[in-house]
Design a protein around this motif. Structure first.
Motif, PDB file in Angstrom:
ATOM      1  N   GLU A 243     -33.152  53.795  74.127  1.00 28.66           N
ATOM      2  CA  GLU A 243     -32.078  52.745  74.225  1.00 28.66           C
ATOM      3  C   GLU A 243     -31.675  52.632  72.808  1.00 28.66           C
ATOM      4  O   GLU A 243     -30.647  51.715  72.595  1.00 28.66           O
ATOM      5  CB  GLU A 243     -32.677  51.674  74.953  1.00 28.66           C
ATOM      6  CG  GLU A 243     -33.922  51.016  74.001  1.00 28.66           C
ATOM      7  CD  GLU A 243     -35.058  51.250  74.392  1.00 28.66           C
ATOM      8  OE1 GLU A 243     -36.275  50.614  74.190  1.00 28.66           O
ATOM      9  OE2 GLU A 243     -35.377  52.592  75.101  1.00 28.66           O
ATOM     10  N   VAL A 244     -32.105  53.009  71.833  1.00 24.83           N
ATOM     11  CA  VAL A 244     -31.693  52.938  70.474  1.00 24.83           C
ATOM     12  C   VAL A 244     -30.272  53.613  70.067  1.00 24.83           C
ATOM     13  O   VAL A 244     -30.528  54.865  70.139  1.00 24.83           O
ATOM     14  CB  VAL A 244     -32.834  53.121  69.407  1.00 24.83           C
ATOM     15  CG1 VAL A 244     -32.200  52.787  67.961  1.00 24.83           C
ATOM     16  CG2 VAL A 244     -34.223  52.265  69.614  1.00 24.83           C
ATOM     17  N   LYS A 245     -29.490  52.896  69.767  1.00 20.98           N
ATOM     18  CA  LYS A 245     -28.174  53.568  69.348  1.00 20.98           C
ATOM     19  C   LYS A 245     -28.025  54.049  67.913  1.00 20.98           C
ATOM     20  O   LYS A 245     -27.207  54.832  67.470  1.00 20.98           O
ATOM     21  CB  LYS A 245     -26.864  52.733  69.867  1.00 20.98           C
ATOM     22  CG  LYS A 245     -27.038  52.515  71.498  1.00 20.98           C
ATOM     23  CD  LYS A 245     -27.175  53.696  72.460  1.00 20.98           C
ATOM     24  CE  LYS A 245     -27.320  53.366  73.836  1.00 20.98           C
ATOM     25  NZ  LYS A 245     -27.531  54.542  74.514  1.00 20.98           N
ATOM     26  N   GLU A 246     -28.622  53.200  67.064  1.00 21.53           N
ATOM     27  CA  GLU A 246     -28.373  53.141  65.630  1.00 21.53           C
ATOM     28  C   GLU A 246     -28.981  54.378  65.195  1.00 21.53           C
ATOM     29  O   GLU A 246     -30.044  55.095  65.768  1.00 21.53           O
ATOM     30  CB  GLU A 246     -29.138  52.009  64.865  1.00 21.53           C
ATOM     31  CG  GLU A 246     -28.601  50.613  65.158  1.00 21.53           C
ATOM     32  CD  GLU A 246     -27.306  50.445  64.318  1.00 21.53           C
ATOM     33  OE1 GLU A 246     -26.908  51.280  63.754  1.00 21.53           O
ATOM     34  OE2 GLU A 246     -26.906  49.574  64.548  1.00 21.53           O
ATOM     35  N   PRO A 247     -28.217  55.204  64.317  1.00 23.52           N
ATOM     36  CA  PRO A 247     -28.909  56.454  63.448  1.00 23.52           C
ATOM     37  C   PRO A 247     -30.197  56.096  62.981  1.00 23.52           C
ATOM     38  O   PRO A 247     -30.512  54.983  62.459  1.00 23.52           O
ATOM     39  CB  PRO A 247     -27.777  56.762  62.647  1.00 23.52           C
ATOM     40  CG  PRO A 247     -26.817  56.300  63.083  1.00 23.52           C
ATOM     41  CD  PRO A 247     -27.124  54.904  63.776  1.00 23.52           C
ATOM     42  N   GLU A 248     -31.063  57.050  62.881  1.00 19.48           N
ATOM     43  CA  GLU A 248     -32.438  57.027  62.230  1.00 19.48           C
ATOM     44  C   GLU A 248     -32.429  56.636  60.865  1.00 19.48           C
ATOM     45  O   GLU A 248     -33.628  56.174  60.306  1.00 19.48           O
ATOM     46  CB  GLU A 248     -33.400  58.437  62.673  1.00 19.48           C
ATOM     47  CG  GLU A 248     -33.427  58.709  64.013  1.00 19.48           C
ATOM     48  CD  GLU A 248     -32.420  59.302  64.599  1.00 19.48           C
ATOM     49  OE1 GLU A 248     -32.591  60.162  65.535  1.00 19.48           O
ATOM     50  OE2 GLU A 248     -31.208  59.497  64.205  1.00 19.48           O
ATOM     51  N   ASP A 249     -31.441  56.898  60.149  1.00 18.66           N
ATOM     52  CA  ASP A 249     -31.661  56.450  58.709  1.00 18.66           C
ATOM     53  C   ASP A 249     -31.144  54.914  58.405  1.00 18.66           C
ATOM     54  O   ASP A 249     -30.691  54.545  57.365  1.00 18.66           O
ATOM     55  CB  ASP A 249     -30.520  57.379  57.981  1.00 18.66           C
ATOM     56  CG  ASP A 249     -28.997  57.469  58.405  1.00 18.66           C
ATOM     57  OD1 ASP A 249     -28.858  56.918  59.370  1.00 18.66           O
ATOM     58  OD2 ASP A 249     -28.421  57.767  57.700  1.00 18.66           O
ATOM     59  N   HIS A 250     -30.999  54.086  59.584  1.00 21.73           N
ATOM     60  CA  HIS A 250     -30.741  52.567  59.248  1.00 21.73           C
ATOM     61  C   HIS A 250     -32.055  52.360  58.655  1.00 21.73           C
ATOM     62  O   HIS A 250     -33.225  52.626  58.664  1.00 21.73           O
ATOM     63  CB  HIS A 250     -31.008  52.134  60.643  1.00 21.73           C
ATOM     64  CG  HIS A 250     -30.468  50.561  60.592  1.00 21.73           C
ATOM     65  ND1 HIS A 250     -31.461  49.613  60.126  1.00 21.73           N
ATOM     66  CD2 HIS A 250     -29.262  49.973  60.825  1.00 21.73           C
ATOM     67  CE1 HIS A 250     -30.777  48.330  60.099  1.00 21.73           C
ATOM     68  NE2 HIS A 250     -29.653  48.457  60.836  1.00 21.73           N
ATOM     69  N   VAL A 251     -31.727  51.372  57.507  1.00 24.69           N
ATOM     70  CA  VAL A 251     -32.805  50.965  56.404  1.00 24.69           C
ATOM     71  C   VAL A 251     -33.967  50.309  56.977  1.00 24.69           C
ATOM     72  O   VAL A 251     -35.153  50.647  56.772  1.00 24.69           O
ATOM     73  CB  VAL A 251     -32.178  50.083  55.453  1.00 24.69           C
ATOM     74  CG1 VAL A 251     -31.454  48.792  56.096  1.00 24.69           C
ATOM     75  CG2 VAL A 251     -33.111  49.643  54.290  1.00 24.69           C
TER      76      VAL A 251
END
Length: 221
Positions: free
Chosen positions: A120-128
Motif C-alpha cells: 500500500e506504500v506509494k512513496e519511492p523507497e528513497d524517501h528520507v
C-alpha cells in the motif's frame, strides 16, 4: 533483516532510536502521543552541546503545537498542491531528478538486505523517512561494514543538505526544530561513520562472503 545474535551498545541503541524518531516525524505529522512524549523529555540542561540544544528546541515546540496544526505544516512542506516546498527523496538531492539511478541502486541493495516494500506504500523507497527506518534497523541488526556501506551510498552525500533545506522551508516552524535535531544528529553520525571506516580492516568480508538471507521487513514512508 535476518535476526543476528549481537550485543547492542547503549550508544547504538540510542542512535537507532533517534533514526526511528526522525523517521516518524518525517513520514507524517506527529500524533498527539508523540507530541506528548517529546514534551515530556528529560533533558540535561547543563549540557550545552548542539544535540542537547536541539532536543530542548524540539521539546519546547512539541509543547506549543497540536497535531492539527502540524498536519497543515507537514502538508505544505512535504506534499503541497502539486508538490511541497521540498522533495524528501535521496534521488532528488543526489541528481536533481526523481526515480533516477540512485533509486534503482537503493532498491537492489534493499532486496539484498532483506527489506520488502509494503504493497500500500506509494512513496519511492528513497524517501528520507524510509531511509532512516532502514538505518535504525541496520544499527541494531547488521555488522558495522553494512551500516557504513548503506549510509555512504544512500544518505551520507546529501542528508546535511536535506536538513538545511528543511530548516529554511517557508512553512517550517515545528519542523525547523526537527531540522535542527537532524542536523546535529547527522553531524555526529558523520563522525561515527568516519571512525567506523578507519576501524574496519581492509580484508573485511564483503557481500559475497557474508550474505544476509532475505526476510520480510516492511518498509513504510
Amino acid at each position: 533483516m535476518t535476526e543476528l545474535v549481537r550485543e547492542v551498545s547503549e550508544n547504538d541503541q540510542l542512535r537507532a532510536d533517534i533514526y526511528q524518531l526522525l523517521a516518524a516525524l518525517l513520514r507524517r505529522q506527529p500524533s498527539t502521543e508523540l507530541l506528548q512524549f517529546l514534551a515530556a523529555l528529560d533533558i540535561d540542561a547543563k549540557d550545552d552541546s548542539d544535540m542537547t540544544k536541539a532536543w530542548v528546541g524540539l521539546k519546547l515546540a512539541a509543547e506549543q503545537f497540536t497535531t492539527d496544526q502540524l498536519e497543515d505544516e507537514y502538508f505544505n512542506i512535504f506534499l503541497g498542491v502539486g508538490r511541497g516546498e521540498i522533495l524528501p527523496y535521496g534521488s532528488w538531492f543526489m541528481t536533481g531528478s526523481l526515480m533516477d539511478k540512485p533509486l534503482a541502486l537503493l532498491r537492489n541493495d534493499l532486496i539484498q538486505l532483506g527489506f520488502e516494500r509494503e504493497e500500500e506504500v506509494k512513496e519511492p523507497e528513497d524517501h528520507v523517512a524510509a531511509l532512516c527506518e532502514v538505518m535504525g534497523t541496520l544499527i541494531l541488526e547488521a555488522p558495522g561494514y553494512r551500516q557504513l556501506a548503506f549510509y555512504q551510498r544512500h544518505m551520507g552525500s546529501w542528508i546535511a543538505r536535506f536538513c538545511e533545506t528543511l530548516a529554511k522551508a517557508p512553512s517550517a516552524a515545528f519542523y525547523a526544530t526537527v531540522a535542527e535535531l537532524a542536523t546535529a544528529f547527522f553531524a555526529i553520525e558523520a563522525s561515527e561513520f568516519e571512525q567506523l571506516s578507519l576501524d574496519i580492516p581492509v580484508n573485511c568480508p564483503g557481500s559475497e562472503a557474508e550474505k544476509i538471507e532475505p526476510n520480510t521487513n516492511e518498509l513504510a514512508s
